[in-house]
Design a protein around this motif. Structure first.
Motif: not given
Length: 289
Positions: A175-204
């Motif tokens: 769950v967590i490490e795959p999303f970290w890998a995606l953040q490393t690949r696309w840091p802009g749209p999946l940054g910690d302060q983005t909506v996508a990251a916050k939604l993923f945090f709720v879905a974890v």
């Protein structure tokens, strides 16, 4: 690099060492269980945590801190379990029958109070003192019939406990490490302060419970059932999808205590009433006959 470290996998490998060493500890615990009272077992369990209090305040990454934590926790938990078995059937006979519930709340207050106090006085390393309250919390919850223990005995909580180990194993890797890998690949749209990251945090939590349930349902429980069939009849093994039957409030199901040995008596087979097959029953005869 956070992608090269799998905390749960390392923790399980450390636990495997404890599982290998536990049979030796069990021999000692067996002798202690027959020799001392339940109160002494609790004190010994607390004493097993003293090395952790003295040497474990330096942080989790100090040399051999993991070994001190592991050994102390295993010993304290095992001694607490033995103490519970000793007093299980007699809790209701105590003059203060609600003492397990009181012990539970006092232990929780001790954990929370210790954490707040250590951070309030800017001594966060002293939070290791909270570990002392956990064996007492286990004893209180195991013997209590109301309060938090009643809540933890409900169906959903029991089910959550059954899948909890699988959730622990899968939440980081699947769950967590795959999303970290995606953040490393696309840091802009999946940054910690983005909506996508916050939604993923709720879905974890939901995703972790789902992956944990899959592992429990299709790997853990079938494997346990197979291993149980190696020592008992396969028909006696509990079905995978069957939840344990909870005892009604006020009742306790525990194995019958083993009667103590009779060191001052000898047994002979030529005394006692005749049995159905013509043999004589056994009766103790004083050794001074």
């Amino acid at each position: 690099d956070r992608l090269t470290w799998n905390g749960p996998a390392w923790s399980v490998s450390a636990e495997a060492l404890a599982y290998l060493a536990f049979p030796v500890l069990a021999l000692l615990l067996f002798r202690l269980d027959r020799a001392v009272r339940a109160r002494t077992l609790v004190w010994l369990g607390l004493a097993a945590l003293v090395p952790l209090l003295v040497l474990g305040s330096g942080g989790l990454h100090e040399p051999f801190t993991w070994l001190i934590r592991l050994a102390g926790a295993f010993a304290a938990g095992a001694l607490a379990a033995l103490a519970v078995r000793k007093v299980w059937a007699h809790v209701g006979d105590h003059r203060y029958g609600s003492w397990p519930t009181v012990l539970t709340w006092v232990s929780i207050a001790g954990v929370v109070g210790t954490l707040y106090l250590t951070y309030g006085i800017d001594r966060p390393q002293a939070r290791v003192v909270a570990v002392v309250f956990f064996p007492l919390l286990l004893v209180g919850l195991s013997l209590s019939r109301s309060g938090i223990a009643r809540f933890l005995g409900t169906g959903p909580m029991v089910f959550g406990g059954r899948i909890s180990y699988s959730v622990y194993l899968t939440h980081m890797l699947l769950v967590i490490e795959p999303f970290w890998a995606l953040q490393t690949r696309w840091p802009g749209p999946l940054g910690d302060q983005t909506v996508a990251a916050k939604l993923f945090f709720v879905a974890v939590p939901v995703l972790a419970c789902f992956t944990g349930w899959l592992l429990w349902r299709f790997v853990e429980e079938p494997a346990q059932r197979k291993m149980r069939s190696m020592v008992v009849n396969e028909g006696a093994a509990r079905p995978v999808d069957e939840l344990p039957t909870l005892q009604p409030t006020g009742t306790r199901a525990m194995p019958e205590p083993v009667p103590p040995a009779v060191p001052d008596a000898e047994y002979r087979t030529d005394a006692g009433p005749p049995l159905a097959d013509g043999r004589r029953g056994q009766e103790p005869v004083p050794s001074g006959r």
